[in-house]
Structures are given as structure tokens and as C-alpha cells.
Design a protein around this motif. Structure first.
Motif, PDB file in Angstrom:
ATOM      1  N   THR A  52       0.838  -1.195   0.000  1.00 24.90           N
ATOM      2  CA  THR A  52       0.000   0.000   0.000  1.00 24.90           C
ATOM      3  C   THR A  52       0.873   1.246   0.000  1.00 24.90           C
ATOM      4  N   ARG A  53       0.323   2.330  -0.490  1.00 23.97           N
ATOM      5  CA  ARG A  53       1.100   3.574  -0.576  1.00 23.97           C
ATOM      6  C   ARG A  53       0.785   4.467   0.632  1.00 23.97           C
ATOM      7  N   GLU A 113       6.956   2.452  -7.527  1.00 20.41           N
ATOM      8  CA  GLU A 113       7.427   2.988  -6.263  1.00 20.41           C
ATOM      9  C   GLU A 113       7.254   4.499  -6.254  1.00 20.41           C
ATOM     10  N   SER A 114       6.904   5.034  -5.124  1.00 19.60           N
ATOM     11  CA  SER A 114       6.717   6.469  -5.006  1.00 19.60           C
ATOM     12  C   SER A 114       8.045   7.174  -4.891  1.00 19.60           C
ATOM     13  N   THR A 173       7.023   8.256   2.040  1.00 13.05           N
ATOM     14  CA  THR A 173       6.053   7.224   1.702  1.00 13.05           C
ATOM     15  C   THR A 173       6.692   5.869   1.791  1.00 13.05           C
ATOM     16  N   SER A 184       6.970   2.597  -0.297  1.00 11.72           N
ATOM     17  CA  SER A 184       6.773   2.247  -1.702  1.00 11.72           C
ATOM     18  C   SER A 184       6.105   0.898  -1.848  1.00 11.72           C
ATOM     19  N   ALA A 185       5.472   0.714  -2.992  1.00 11.50           N
ATOM     20  CA  ALA A 185       4.884  -0.591  -3.308  1.00 11.50           C
ATOM     21  C   ALA A 185       5.993  -1.607  -3.462  1.00 11.50           C
TER      22      ALA A 185
END
Length: 677
Positions: A480-481, A655-656, A661, A663-664
Motif C-alpha cells: 500500500t502507498r 514505487e513512489s 512514503t 513504496s509498493a
């Protein structure tokens, strides 16, 4: 039974249901090398033939493929050790020095070897070999440290854990350099656990180490063969390999065996001979063939023989090309299930590489069907594909020879690996018996210190040792982000829980800031109000009951402090940048893992370092605009200048690029979209 007497040998031929007469070839007896020696004369040998030579010992030597590679690179094998008497007979015929029959799994035999080698104390420059290495299951890894501490002297494990015997001998001999060769599965099969353990032990002894997965064809070997090579040296931290061959310049099967005599193949009749006439072809010999013929008897080729061919196999071979599958064979001729044997037969291609030669060739040659003759490869052709020269003979029967060849290290691969260990004349340790303090050991120490600090702060939930409840929550939320503070708040909501109750589950659901996070938490329902599942002895059941994906299950186990490699995109990116490679964009499941090995190492803090690399990759060492100044490994990063000067694109896993954050998590698959740094 029929006994056939020829001018060269006595052969026993027996009619059978196999479709051809069963034929046992003659047993080749070989004379010992003129400069071989027995243990009782080793001291004299050292002052005679061995004087002023760079000496090596070859453990688990087999017939001597690695020994020949060492010889080509400039070493003289003072002693080779194996428990295969036939292979040792071959070794003794082809090499100077001692060929010793020993079971190195027995500590008393290692004591005896040390005593035999005592006259060469301080003169053995290299210990080389390919110990059979069984990958360790998770259950067996807890025994590793005691095995290492006691030099593999556990009678219950000594026959299996021969890598421990190999390491024990290195510790006794204290050579300048070490070379170990094995199949890639030695590393890939157990997260490089054994390899990492060996590396750490060597580094503690003052060696710099290098692990590589090597395609043998890049060093002139005409076959598809990937091997794991571990190198170590205590003089300089430098491993300079020779240039690799390109796809266009690789040695093909035509280059390797195209000059050997054509054999007339008649079904059920004998194929080839021990001794055959050799006529140099009218066309120019390949460079490889010229090398194979050096010092061979000019007009003779030895051991150009193989098995008789069944009538139905002759028909199958005749109708095949290099792309034919066994399922394509005429059903009336098939003898094996096409469901289980889709690649039972393989016809080789003149313009391509051979399939990897293995010891199975001693049982049948169906994986190695000649490109243009309806038969399987001969002993001499198999030896050529393994890069043994034509002057190299193999003791015993034809099957003995095939087995020795299939078990061998290709000499040209051995030469390439050994050449990377040649003295450079730039010794950095100035005779210091402690040896080097390798760069990667410094990197791991820096990473460990940073991780321990972070574990005391706000990132505690990303690092081992978590409780099973905390580990399960982090694992299911990994995709989840969420922002870091959001995830931390959720984990803290169940901070005191030893198991997951209905109330705790509801607390997590209430704390979830997004619908996606609530859906992930809801997956934990099957383990609610089941306190026994969270006990230490049962906690491995949690991933199965929850239905975790493989990547989630591995993260759960990592956060519980299990020693494993986390092959997520963020961690692989950190490892690739530290190593100065592109394994994060090309082949992360193999080369990417090798890059991780250096950073993770072994020992009690290995899981902490692995989790720390995941954290670094998810926060500061991002795919786009990495925050290099905040990275704890910045000073060691081979790519720090290039990554800080480029505007990098985020990776295909989504990925963010935001600093705050989570990342996925990239799925552990074999491919991903190529990306720029």
C-alpha cells in the motif's frame, strides 16, 4: 555372451533387451606423470620440480579440469585430493605433484593432509576446489555457526557439509589466494547462505572476496554453463578478470569439434575407436581446435568413441534438427512419456553452443546428439566441449571417462578465474599477517550501525526483531502507498499484543487511513483469536493461513529475524549502485542477489542489514532523485556521482518518489521494465 578380441583391446559384448548389444569398453590404464610424487617424497619434490614454482592445491579435484586451468594460469598443483580412485588415476597421469585419495569429510583425513603438506608450509599460494555444497534448508541453518566454529567437526554433518571441510583446510594452510567453484544452485538454492558464511569467515581471516555468477562461454567454453565462482586473496582487494567474449566471438560447436574424424554410424554397430587416424582438415582449423591439438600426437586422435545406436534411435536422430522436441518425435518410435520427458533428446547445432556437459552423459547421451551424424557425442568430443586438450586421457572405461568429463570444471573457466588471482605486485598489507580489512566488511559495519540506531527510533517497525503480530501487519501492508507515519501509527496500535484479538483487529481497521489499507488488514481475519498461531513454534503458519503472497511471506519472515535475501526492487537498487552494476535493471534474481550478498553478509546481524537495505531503498536511495546525502552508505557507493547528477525515473513497480512514503513492494519475478538511473 560374446568375447571379441581386437588388435587393441578385449571387449565384452552381451546381447540384451536394450536394442543394442551391451558393450563394456576396455579399461584404460594410464602411467603416472613423470613428475608426480608420493607423499613420502614430497619434500624432495619441493626442492626439485617444485622449486621456485607458484604452488596450488586442488581439493575435490576429480580428473583435473580445474588443475589444468590453474596450470594454464601459471600455477603448479602440488597436491590434488579426491575420493574417486579412477579420477585420481587420471589426475596422476596428467599432472605433476601428489594425487591423494582422501575423504575430506573425515576430520582425521584433514589432519593427515595437513601433515603431508607440512614441508610446503608457507609455500602454498592458492587453495582451489569445488566442494559439493548442499543448500541449507531454513531448519538446518541454525547449526551453521557451530559447524563453522568447530571447523565442520560434527560427525553427523561431516559427510554432507564438505564446504566446511574446504574452509577448514584454508584456515590451516593460510594461502595467499582461494578459489572455489560450484553450481549456481549452491547460492540461489538457499539465499547464498553457505556462500555468505564462507565469505564472512574468509574476511575475518583478512581476505578480500568476490562472488560471481559466470557464463563459461564468455571465457571460450563452447557450451551453455553457468557457474558460481568465489575468489579470495589477502594481498590486494582487486580481482581483474580477462575480457569476456562477445556473442559474435563465442566458440561454437563447429569451432570445437568440427575437425574431428567423421564416424560411419550403422545401427547396433560399434561407433568409433580408442585410437583413430587424425587428418588435419583442408580448411583452416579454428583457433580453439589448434589449441586443443597442441602437443597431441600429430596424426592420432584418442578416445573418439561412443555408444552403439539403436535402430529406432537412428531413425529418430535422422529426422531431428536442433529445434526438435521429444514430443515432436514419431509416436511410434517414442519410448518415454512426452509428459515427463519433453527434452529427453537434444540435437546440437553446429553454429551454437552445446548444452552443458554433466555427469549424466555417463548414463546416456541423448542430450548431446551430434549435429550431423546419427549418434551421440564421443568421449573426445565431450572432452573438447569441456575444453580438455586432445593430449589429456581419462583412465578407466568409456563410462568412467564420460563421468569424469561431466564432473569436471572446464579448464578454460578455471584459467579465467585463477588469472584474476595472480599476484599484482601491489601488496597493500605490507606483510601484515592479519591481511586486509576488505571494503565490503566496512560497508556492512556502517550499515549495521545505522540500522541499530534506526531500530531505536521511529523506524523500529521496519527492522527485526518484530513480534509476529507486528511482522504480519507490516507484511500485508507492504504493497500500500501509506506514508511512513501512517504505517507506524497502525503498527503502534497493536504494540502490546502477543496475538491478534478481535479488538486489536478492529483497532487496526479504525486506524487504517485508506480503503486499500483496510482491505489488507481484513485479510488477517483467519488468525484472529487464535493465540496458539502466534507462538514461536507455530508462527510460520501465519503466512499460509492469511494467504500471503510469496513476497509478503518473505518480508514477514525477515522481520521476525530470519536470515534470507529480500529481492525487492529497492534493496536490489541499493546493492546495484553500491556495486556499480545494472543488476537492478537486467537480472536481479541472479546477478542482483550476488550484489546483495556483499552487503548482507552473514552472522547474527545479517537479517538486520537485509531489512535496513530495504528501508534505504524505500526512503533515500529512490529510483528518482535519490537523497544521497542522507544515505548511510554514500561514501561507499560506486554510483554516487552519476545518480546524484541525473534526473532518474521511477521504476516500473510503481514505487513512489516521495520521501515520506512506503513504496509498493515489487513482486519477485524474473523480469521488469528496464529503467534509467
Amino acid at each position: 555372451m560374446l568375447v571379441v578380441l581386437t588388435g587393441l583391446e578385449v571387449r565384452t559384448v552381451q546381447e540384451s533387451h536394450y536394442g543394442v548389444p551391451l558393450e563394456r569398453s576396455d579399461q584404460l590404464k594410464l602411467k603416472r606423470h613423470r613428475n608426480s610424487c608420493r607423499p613420502e617424497r614430497f619434500a624432495q619434490w619441493l626442492e626439485g620440480f617444485g622449486k621456485d614454482r607458484r604452488l596450488a592445491i586442488d581439493l575435490f579435484s576429480g580428473a583435473g579440469g580445474l588443475s589444468h586451468g590453474l596450470r594454464q594460469a601459471g600455477w603448479t598443483t602440488a597436491a590434488a585430493v579426491d575420493c574417486d580412485k579412477r579420477a585420481l588415476e587420471t589426475h596422476a597421469a596428467n599432472f605433476p605433484g601428489m594425487s591423494l585419495h582422501m575423504d575430506l569429510g573425515d576430520p582425521e583425513e584433514r589432519d593427515r593432509l595437513e601433515e603431508i603438506l607440512e614441508p610446503a608450509q608457507g609455500r602454498i599460494d592458492l587453495v582451489a576446489g569445488g566442494p559439493p555444497c548442499q543448500p541449507f534448508s531454513r531448519a538446518g541453518r541454525s547449526k551453521i555457526r557451530s559447524l563453522v566454529d568447530h571447523h565442520g567437526r560434527d560427525p553427523h554433518d561431516r559427510r554432507k557439509e564438505l564446504w566446511g571441510a574446504y574452509l577448514d583446510i584454508v584456515k590451516r594452510i593460510k594461502p595467499r589466494a582461494v578459489l572455489m567453484e560450484n553450481v549456481p544452485d549452491m547460492g540461489l538454492g538457499d539465499d547464498f547462505f553457505v556462500v555468505r558464511t564462507i565469505e564472512q569467515q574468509l574476511e575475518e581471516l583478512g581476505y578480500a572476496t568476490q562472488v560471481r555468477l559466470v557464463d563459461a562461454w564468455r571465457y571460450g567454453v563452447p557450451q551453455h554453463r553457468k557457474r558460481l565462482i568465489l575468489l579470495a586473496r589477502n594481498d590486494v582487494e582487486q580481482f581483474k578478470w580477462q575480457d569476456e567474449a562477445s556473442e559474435e566471438n563465442r566458440t561454437t560447436l563447429q569451432d570445437a569439434i568440427g575437425d574431428l574424424p567423421h564416424l560411419n554410424v550403422v545401427p547396433t554397430e560399434r561407433v568409433g575407436e580408442r585410437r583413430m587416424d587424425y587428418d588435419t582438415p583442408s580448411e583452416e582449423l579454428s583457433g580453439f581446435a589448434k589449441d586443443m591439438r597442441k602437443r597431441a600426437e600429430a596424426s592420432v586422435v584418442w578416445d573418439h568413441m561412443t555408444r552403439r545406436v539403436r535402430e529406432d534411435d537412428w531413425a529418430i536422430f535422422d529426422d531431428m534438427d536442433s529445434k526438435t522436441l521429444y514430443s515432436d518425435v514419431d509416436p511410434n518410435l517414442q519410448r518415454y512419456s512426452t509428459k515427463h520427458f519433453t527434452d529427453k533428446y537434444k540435437k546440437l547445432d553446429w553454429g551454437d553452443l552445446s548444452r552443458s556437459i554433466t555427469a549424466h552423459i555417463a548414463k546416456d547421451g541423448y542430450w548431446y546428439i551430434h549435429p550431423s551424424q546419427n549418434r551421440t557425442l564421443t568421449v573426445r568430443e565431450a572432452a573438447r566441449v569441456q575444453t580438455f586438450p586432445d593430449r589429456f586421457r581419462f583412465a578407466g572405461t568409456r563410462s568412467d571417462a564420460f563421468r569424469q568429463i561431466g564432473n569436471a570444471v572446464p579448464p578454460l573457466l578455471g584459467k579465467a578465474a585463477a588469472s584474476a588471482l595472480l599476484p599484482s605486485g601491489e601488496a597493500e598489507n605490507d606483510g601484515n599477517p592479519v591481511g586486509l580489512r576488505p571494503r565490503w566488511r566496512k560497508v556492512r559495519q556502517a550499515l549495521t550501525s545505522w540500522a541499530k540506531e534506526r531500530r531505536q527510533g521511529e523506524d523500529w517497525y521496519q527492522l527485526p526483531h518484530l513480534s509476529p503480530v507486528h511482522a504480519a501487519v507490516v507484511a500485508v501492508l507492504a504493497g500500500t502507498r501509506l506514508r511512513r507515519h501512517q504505517l507506524r501509527r497502525m503498527v503502534e496500535a497493536v504494540q502490546g499484543n502477543a496475538s491478534l484479538t478481535k479488538h486489536a483487529l478492529q483497532t487496526l481497521l479504525d486506524a487504517a487511513p485508506t480503503a486499500a489499507a483496510r482491505a489488507r488488514i481484513d485479510r488477517l481475519t483467519p488468525v484472529v483469536d487464535k493465540p496458539s498461531v502466534w507462538h514461536d513454534e507455530n508462527r510460520d503458519e501465519v503466512p499460509t493461513r492469511v494467504g500471503m503472497k510469496p513476497a509478503e511471506a518473505r518480508l514477514y519472515r525477515l522481520l521476525l529475524n530470519e536470515d534470507l535475501l529480500w529481492v525487492g526492487q529497492g534493496a536490489i537498487r541499493v546493492a546495484a549502485r553500491l556495486n556499480g552494476t545494472d543488476s537492478d535493471r537486467t537480472n536481479r534474481l541472479s546477478d542482483g542477489r550476488v550484489d546483495l550478498v556483499k552487503l548482507v553478509g552473514a552472522g547474527e546481524d545479517a537479517p538486520l542489514r537485509m531489512a535496513a537495505l530495504r528501508l534505504v531503498g524505500n526512503t533515500v536511495c529512490r529510483a528518482a532523485r535519490p537523497l544521497c546525502d542522507e544515505c548511510p552508505l554514500n561514501q561507499y557507493c560506486a554510483d554516487r556521482h552519476s545518480v546524484s547528477e541525473k534526473d532518474l525515473f521511477s521504476d516500473a513497480a510503481g514505487e513512489s518518489s516521495g520521501h515520506d512514503t512506503i513504496s509498493a513492494q515489487t513482486r519477485v519475478t524474473g523480469s521488469h521494465t528496464a529503467q534509467q538511473r
